[in-house]
Design an enzyme around this catalytic site. Structure first.
Site, short mmCIF file in Angstrom:
data_model
loop_
_atom_site.label_atom_id
_atom_site.label_comp_id
_atom_site.label_asym_id
_atom_site.label_seq_id
_atom_site.Cartn_x
_atom_site.Cartn_y
_atom_site.Cartn_z
N ASN A 98 -30.18 5.04 16.02
CA ASN A 98 -31.35 4.99 15.14
C ASN A 98 -31.44 3.55 14.65
O ASN A 98 -30.68 3.16 13.76
CB ASN A 98 -31.17 5.97 13.98
CG ASN A 98 -32.29 5.84 12.95
OD1 ASN A 98 -33.28 5.13 13.18
ND2 ASN A 98 -32.14 6.51 11.83
N SER A 132 -22.18 6.12 9.05
CA SER A 132 -21.12 5.13 9.20
C SER A 132 -20.19 5.40 10.39
O SER A 132 -18.98 5.19 10.30
CB SER A 132 -20.31 5.00 7.91
OG SER A 132 -21.13 4.54 6.85
N GLU A 136 -26.02 14.54 8.52
CA GLU A 136 -25.84 13.18 8.01
C GLU A 136 -25.66 13.23 6.49
O GLU A 136 -26.66 13.24 5.76
CB GLU A 136 -27.06 12.32 8.34
CG GLU A 136 -27.35 12.18 9.81
CD GLU A 136 -28.08 10.87 10.12
OE1 GLU A 136 -27.56 10.11 10.95
OE2 GLU A 136 -29.13 10.60 9.51
N LYS A 181 -33.61 2.17 12.96
CA LYS A 181 -34.31 2.02 11.65
C LYS A 181 -35.30 0.86 11.75
O LYS A 181 -35.86 0.65 12.83
CB LYS A 181 -33.29 1.87 10.52
CG LYS A 181 -32.24 2.99 10.56
CD LYS A 181 -31.40 3.11 9.34
CE LYS A 181 -30.42 4.27 9.51
NZ LYS A 181 -29.61 4.55 8.35
N GLY A 232 -24.90 4.21 5.86
CA GLY A 232 -24.98 2.79 5.53
C GLY A 232 -24.01 2.36 4.46
O GLY A 232 -24.11 1.27 3.90
N HIS A 257 -35.17 12.60 8.37
CA HIS A 257 -34.08 11.69 8.01
C HIS A 257 -34.02 11.54 6.48
O HIS A 257 -35.06 11.53 5.82
CB HIS A 257 -34.29 10.32 8.67
CG HIS A 257 -33.07 9.45 8.59
ND1 HIS A 257 -32.76 8.74 7.45
CD2 HIS A 257 -32.09 9.21 9.48
CE1 HIS A 257 -31.62 8.10 7.66
NE2 HIS A 257 -31.20 8.36 8.88
N GLU A 291 -33.62 9.07 4.68
CA GLU A 291 -34.40 7.93 4.16
C GLU A 291 -35.87 8.32 4.02
O GLU A 291 -36.55 7.88 3.09
CB GLU A 291 -34.20 6.71 5.07
CG GLU A 291 -32.83 6.07 4.83
CD GLU A 291 -32.25 5.33 6.03
OE1 GLU A 291 -32.99 5.00 6.96
OE2 GLU A 291 -31.02 5.11 6.02
P1 13P Z 1 -25.32 4.25 9.59
O1 13P Z 1 -24.64 4.53 10.91
O2 13P Z 1 -25.79 2.83 9.46
O3 13P Z 1 -24.50 4.73 8.43
O4 13P Z 1 -26.66 5.13 9.59
C1 13P Z 1 -26.60 6.49 9.92
C2 13P Z 1 -27.97 7.02 10.06
O5 13P Z 1 -28.71 7.11 9.10
C3 13P Z 1 -28.42 7.40 11.41
O6 13P Z 1 -29.64 8.09 11.35
#
Ligand code: 13P
Length: 244
Positions: free
Chosen positions: A10, A203, A165, A12, A171, A96, A98
């Site tokens: 992902n 992570s 997640e 982002k 993150g 997600h 976010e």
């Molecule tokens: P990270 O791997 O940067 O923690 O992000 C995970 C994530 O949100 C994947 O959708």
């Protein structure tokens, strides 16, 4: 076991035409030799067409990070599932954390987006997970069950992918332990068809991926930061391979 193993990046809101090209050149080359694990990248909208071209004839699939729940109409700034499917999009991330936290997406909206993706013939990657506060309050199962049930009320899960997640692991550099991930995955496993791939995200790095992916109900990963570095991402894809 027979379930698909999948590692999806992902990206982002990261990338540039130049950086994407270099990253995918390395990833496609290295991943071509990997057997038994599907690999996909979910990229920002403007790059989808170009990435689709670059990935043609490779073993790497591609997906989007979001979609509108509507089919068409006066929804400025939105992109429909049918538009994505027209380009050969395979996966769409839905719900997600976010999107939920920064853009106020509700469980109902995630469910409607999930339905739109399936109706257009693509595979939703449904994300769910609890906040640290919810975990500390012992509410992890209650939260993920609510998020999932809202989708299952109106949809069948066939062809979809689930991604656990935990919000506190995204993150932050603080991943769930393999045992923590396994416990939630086992809980979710009982609620979806046996063949559903359940990914862990939060992570994931080359160092922690092997132990997390060794858990019986973890079928791969949804990778944020580490999917932007070719070697890290490829090492994570390789770590998802299990001998039959
Ligand atoms: P990270 O791997 O940067 O923690 O992000 C995970 C994530 O949100 C994947 O959708």
């Amino acid at each position: 076991m027979g379930r698909t193993r999948l590692v999806a990046g992902n990206w982002k809101m990261h990338g540039s035409r130049k950086a994407n090209r270099g990253l995918l050149e390395e990833v496609t080359k290295a991943v071509a030799q990997v057997r038994g694990v599907e690999c996909a990248v979910c990229v920002p909208y403007p790059y989808l067409g170009e990435v689709a071209e670059q990935l043609k004839g490779t073993t790497v699939a591609w997906g989007a990070q979001n979609v509108s729940e509507h089919a068409q109409g006066a929804y400025t700034g939105e992109v429909s599932a049918v538009m994505l499917a027209e380009f050969g999009c395979r996966y769409v991330i839905v719900g997600h954390s976010e999107r939920r936290q920064l853009y106020g997406e509700s469980d109902a909206q995630a469910a409607a987006k999930f339905a739109a993706v399936k109706a257009a013939g693509m595979a939703p990657i449904l994300c769910l997970g609890e906040t640290l506060q919810e975990r500390d309050a012992g509410k992890t199962e209650e939260v993920v069950a609510r998020q999932l049930d809202r989708v299952l009320e109106k949809n069948s899960f066939e062809t979809a992918v689930l991604a656990y997640e935990p919000v506190w692991a995204i993150g932050t550099g603080r991943n769930a332990t393999p045992e923590q991930a396994q416990a939630v995955h086992a809980f979710l496993r009982k609620r979806v068809p046996e063949k559903t791939a359940i990914l862990y995200g939060g992570s994931v790095k080359p160092q922690n991926a092997p132990a997390i992916f060794a858990m019986p109900d973890v079928d791969g990963g949804l990778i944020g930061g580490a999917s932007l570095a070719a070697k890290d991402f490829v090492d994570i894809v390789k770590a998802a391979y299990v001998k039959a």
